[in-house]
Design a protein around this motif. Structure first.
Motif, PDB file in Angstrom:
ATOM      1  N   VAL A 157       7.196   7.048   2.706  1.00  0.00           N
ATOM      2  CA  VAL A 157       5.970   6.447   2.192  1.00  0.00           C
ATOM      3  C   VAL A 157       6.179   6.015   0.752  1.00  0.00           C
ATOM      4  O   VAL A 157       6.674   6.778  -0.074  1.00  0.00           O
ATOM      5  CB  VAL A 157       4.797   7.448   2.278  1.00  0.00           C
ATOM      6  CG1 VAL A 157       3.556   6.877   1.602  1.00  0.00           C
ATOM      7  CG2 VAL A 157       4.505   7.780   3.742  1.00  0.00           C
ATOM      8  N   LEU A 158       5.802   4.787   0.472  1.00  0.00           N
ATOM      9  CA  LEU A 158       5.842   4.288  -0.899  1.00  0.00           C
ATOM     10  C   LEU A 158       4.481   4.545  -1.521  1.00  0.00           C
ATOM     11  O   LEU A 158       3.467   4.035  -1.041  1.00  0.00           O
ATOM     12  CB  LEU A 158       6.169   2.792  -0.943  1.00  0.00           C
ATOM     13  CG  LEU A 158       7.638   2.430  -0.718  1.00  0.00           C
ATOM     14  CD1 LEU A 158       8.012   2.552   0.740  1.00  0.00           C
ATOM     15  CD2 LEU A 158       7.914   1.027  -1.214  1.00  0.00           C
ATOM     16  N   GLU A 159       4.446   5.358  -2.545  1.00  0.00           N
ATOM     17  CA  GLU A 159       3.175   5.750  -3.143  1.00  0.00           C
ATOM     18  C   GLU A 159       2.566   4.604  -3.944  1.00  0.00           C
ATOM     19  O   GLU A 159       3.267   3.847  -4.601  1.00  0.00           O
ATOM     20  CB  GLU A 159       3.377   6.967  -4.048  1.00  0.00           C
ATOM     21  CG  GLU A 159       3.817   8.217  -3.293  1.00  0.00           C
ATOM     22  CD  GLU A 159       3.976   9.412  -4.217  1.00  0.00           C
ATOM     23  OE1 GLU A 159       3.790   9.237  -5.442  1.00  0.00           O
ATOM     24  OE2 GLU A 159       4.286  10.504  -3.714  1.00  0.00           O
ATOM     25  N   SER A 160       1.255   4.525  -3.871  1.00  0.00           N
ATOM     26  CA  SER A 160       0.547   3.513  -4.646  1.00  0.00           C
ATOM     27  C   SER A 160       0.718   3.796  -6.133  1.00  0.00           C
ATOM     28  O   SER A 160       0.713   4.946  -6.567  1.00  0.00           O
ATOM     29  CB  SER A 160      -0.935   3.507  -4.280  1.00  0.00           C
ATOM     30  OG  SER A 160      -1.641   2.638  -5.137  1.00  0.00           O
ATOM     31  N   PHE A 161       0.843   2.738  -6.902  1.00  0.00           N
ATOM     32  CA  PHE A 161       0.970   2.861  -8.352  1.00  0.00           C
ATOM     33  C   PHE A 161      -0.398   2.911  -9.021  1.00  0.00           C
ATOM     34  O   PHE A 161      -0.496   3.079 -10.222  1.00  0.00           O
ATOM     35  CB  PHE A 161       1.777   1.676  -8.891  1.00  0.00           C
ATOM     36  CG  PHE A 161       2.299   1.861 -10.284  1.00  0.00           C
ATOM     37  CD1 PHE A 161       3.222   2.846 -10.585  1.00  0.00           C
ATOM     38  CD2 PHE A 161       1.857   1.055 -11.319  1.00  0.00           C
ATOM     39  CE1 PHE A 161       3.704   3.012 -11.875  1.00  0.00           C
ATOM     40  CE2 PHE A 161       2.337   1.204 -12.610  1.00  0.00           C
ATOM     41  CZ  PHE A 161       3.259   2.193 -12.877  1.00  0.00           C
ATOM     42  N   THR A 162      -1.458   2.740  -8.236  1.00  0.00           N
ATOM     43  CA  THR A 162      -2.812   2.742  -8.771  1.00  0.00           C
ATOM     44  C   THR A 162      -3.682   3.729  -8.008  1.00  0.00           C
ATOM     45  O   THR A 162      -3.444   4.011  -6.830  1.00  0.00           O
ATOM     46  CB  THR A 162      -3.443   1.340  -8.671  1.00  0.00           C
ATOM     47  OG1 THR A 162      -3.334   0.862  -7.320  1.00  0.00           O
ATOM     48  CG2 THR A 162      -2.758   0.370  -9.599  1.00  0.00           C
ATOM     49  N   LEU A 163      -4.689   4.251  -8.686  1.00  0.00           N
ATOM     50  CA  LEU A 163      -5.602   5.198  -8.061  1.00  0.00           C
ATOM     51  C   LEU A 163      -6.584   4.459  -7.149  1.00  0.00           C
ATOM     52  O   LEU A 163      -6.867   3.280  -7.327  1.00  0.00           O
ATOM     53  CB  LEU A 163      -6.374   5.970  -9.140  1.00  0.00           C
ATOM     54  CG  LEU A 163      -5.530   6.826 -10.095  1.00  0.00           C
ATOM     55  CD1 LEU A 163      -6.423   7.435 -11.170  1.00  0.00           C
ATOM     56  CD2 LEU A 163      -4.788   7.918  -9.332  1.00  0.00           C
ATOM     57  N   GLY A 164      -7.100   5.178  -6.160  1.00  0.00           N
ATOM     58  CA  GLY A 164      -8.131   4.615  -5.303  1.00  0.00           C
ATOM     59  C   GLY A 164      -7.618   3.684  -4.235  1.00  0.00           C
ATOM     60  O   GLY A 164      -8.392   2.942  -3.621  1.00  0.00           O
ATOM     61  N   ASN A 165      -6.311   3.665  -4.000  1.00  0.00           N
ATOM     62  CA  ASN A 165      -5.734   2.804  -2.969  1.00  0.00           C
ATOM     63  C   ASN A 165      -5.449   3.644  -1.729  1.00  0.00           C
ATOM     64  O   ASN A 165      -4.616   4.542  -1.758  1.00  0.00           O
ATOM     65  CB  ASN A 165      -4.450   2.159  -3.491  1.00  0.00           C
ATOM     66  CG  ASN A 165      -3.791   1.262  -2.442  1.00  0.00           C
ATOM     67  OD1 ASN A 165      -4.393   0.926  -1.432  1.00  0.00           O
ATOM     68  ND2 ASN A 165      -2.556   0.878  -2.706  1.00  0.00           N
ATOM     69  N   ASN A 166      -6.122   3.336  -0.634  1.00  0.00           N
ATOM     70  CA  ASN A 166      -5.939   4.125   0.581  1.00  0.00           C
ATOM     71  C   ASN A 166      -4.955   3.511   1.561  1.00  0.00           C
ATOM     72  O   ASN A 166      -4.787   4.018   2.675  1.00  0.00           O
ATOM     73  CB  ASN A 166      -7.291   4.344   1.286  1.00  0.00           C
ATOM     74  CG  ASN A 166      -7.949   3.032   1.685  1.00  0.00           C
ATOM     75  OD1 ASN A 166      -7.448   1.959   1.359  1.00  0.00           O
ATOM     76  ND2 ASN A 166      -9.073   3.130   2.380  1.00  0.00           N
ATOM     77  N   LEU A 167      -4.304   2.414   1.183  1.00  0.00           N
ATOM     78  CA  LEU A 167      -3.321   1.809   2.078  1.00  0.00           C
ATOM     79  C   LEU A 167      -2.007   2.573   2.021  1.00  0.00           C
ATOM     80  O   LEU A 167      -1.531   2.934   0.946  1.00  0.00           O
ATOM     81  CB  LEU A 167      -3.082   0.348   1.701  1.00  0.00           C
ATOM     82  CG  LEU A 167      -4.257  -0.618   1.856  1.00  0.00           C
ATOM     83  CD1 LEU A 167      -3.794  -2.043   1.612  1.00  0.00           C
ATOM     84  CD2 LEU A 167      -4.897  -0.487   3.235  1.00  0.00           C
ATOM     85  N   VAL A 168      -1.423   2.810   3.193  1.00  0.00           N
ATOM     86  CA  VAL A 168      -0.147   3.521   3.281  1.00  0.00           C
ATOM     87  C   VAL A 168       0.955   2.504   3.553  1.00  0.00           C
ATOM     88  O   VAL A 168       0.906   1.755   4.532  1.00  0.00           O
ATOM     89  CB  VAL A 168      -0.184   4.578   4.407  1.00  0.00           C
ATOM     90  CG1 VAL A 168       1.186   5.244   4.544  1.00  0.00           C
ATOM     91  CG2 VAL A 168      -1.261   5.614   4.128  1.00  0.00           C
ATOM     92  N   LEU A 169       1.945   2.471   2.671  1.00  0.00           N
ATOM     93  CA  LEU A 169       3.074   1.553   2.804  1.00  0.00           C
ATOM     94  C   LEU A 169       4.340   2.357   3.027  1.00  0.00           C
ATOM     95  O   LEU A 169       4.608   3.315   2.304  1.00  0.00           O
ATOM     96  CB  LEU A 169       3.219   0.695   1.535  1.00  0.00           C
ATOM     97  CG  LEU A 169       4.417  -0.253   1.470  1.00  0.00           C
ATOM     98  CD1 LEU A 169       4.308  -1.341   2.535  1.00  0.00           C
ATOM     99  CD2 LEU A 169       4.539  -0.867   0.082  1.00  0.00           C
ATOM    100  N   THR A 170       5.128   1.984   4.033  1.00  0.00           N
ATOM    101  CA  THR A 170       6.388   2.663   4.306  1.00  0.00           C
ATOM    102  C   THR A 170       7.543   1.684   4.177  1.00  0.00           C
ATOM    103  O   THR A 170       7.355   0.459   4.173  1.00  0.00           O
ATOM    104  CB  THR A 170       6.394   3.269   5.715  1.00  0.00           C
ATOM    105  OG1 THR A 170       6.421   2.199   6.685  1.00  0.00           O
ATOM    106  CG2 THR A 170       5.172   4.142   5.951  1.00  0.00           C
ATOM    107  N   VAL A 171       8.747   2.239   4.093  1.00  0.00           N
ATOM    108  CA  VAL A 171       9.946   1.394   4.077  1.00  0.00           C
ATOM    109  C   VAL A 171      10.014   0.591   5.373  1.00  0.00           C
ATOM    110  O   VAL A 171      10.432  -0.570   5.391  1.00  0.00           O
ATOM    111  CB  VAL A 171      11.206   2.261   3.889  1.00  0.00           C
ATOM    112  CG1 VAL A 171      12.469   1.425   4.074  1.00  0.00           C
ATOM    113  CG2 VAL A 171      11.213   2.897   2.506  1.00  0.00           C
TER     114      VAL A 171
END
Length: 219
Positions: free
Chosen positions: A178-192
């Protein structure tokens, strides 16, 4: 002799007055304003975010500068009463592309992205949502290039002010990372795996993202 001392005294007083006026004049010219909050567009999924982007890259933050940018995308001549609301201070970041998942750039390219906010001369625009990008960070960016749609040349913009920047926090490099969001309040999950799929579907290339060391501190 008294006349000379009197002249020097008056000159000193005059200089002090002028210096005070100069400082007051300078301070009076500083105009601070806040970027309007407006409506924050929230994407419902990573695919929606990718669909809205023109470029998705992993890039290293090199440096930044501030400049006035005409946010009116057309080439229409501005009226005098429009300039302050349309020509706004922006912080422009230079990025070195490390890998490409989507878009017409290649590894090694230097690209620029702009965020509203900053100070140019005595004019300051305060943007509480501006993402603090620090020299040396390697991040994944979802970007939008308005030139793609035939508008005036200007730096790329973040596809979403709250969902468009990610960093790799894990040392593992498989597709489930999982690539963590760089901003708060982001609920989208991004993976490699998402990035690999996006690269395959939309174009791009390069190695899988290099994880940042666990000790790296992110704001």
């Amino acid at each position: 002799m008294k006349k000379i001392y009197g002249t020097l005294f008056l000159t000193a007083i005059l200089l002090l007055i002028l210096a005070g006026c100069s400082r007051n004049h300078f301070q009076g010219e500083i105009v601070s304003s806040y970027a309007p909050v407006g409506y924050i567009w929230m994407r419902g999924s990573i695919d929606d975010l990718a669909y809205g982007a023109t470029h998705i890259v992993r890039a290293e933050v090199l440096d930044n500068r501030t400049e006035l940018i005409n946010t009116l995308l057309s080439d229409r001549e501005l009226r005098e009463d429009e300039e302050e609301s349309v020509i706004l201070p922006h912080t422009v970041h230079r990025l070195r592309v490390l890998e490409v998942f989507m878009g017409d750039v290649v590894i090694g390219d230097i690209i620029e992205i702009a965020q509203r906010g900053g100070r140019v001369g005595n004019r300051e625009l305060i943007n509480d949502r501006k993402i603090q990008l620090v020299y040396g960070y390697e991040l994944v960016f979802f970007l939008h290039c308005v030139e793609t749609h035939g508008f005036r040349p200007m730096p790329m913009m973040l596809e979403s002010s709250s969902q468009a920047v990610y960093h790799v926090a894990s040392q593992d490099a498989d597709s489930t990372v999982v690539l963590e969001s760089f901003t708060l309040g982001n609920n989208l999950v991004l993976t490699v795996g998402d990035l690999e799929r996006i690269a395959e579907e939309f174009g791009g290339g390069g190695p899988t993202p290099t994880p940042l060391p666990p000790s790296t501190e992110m704001p």
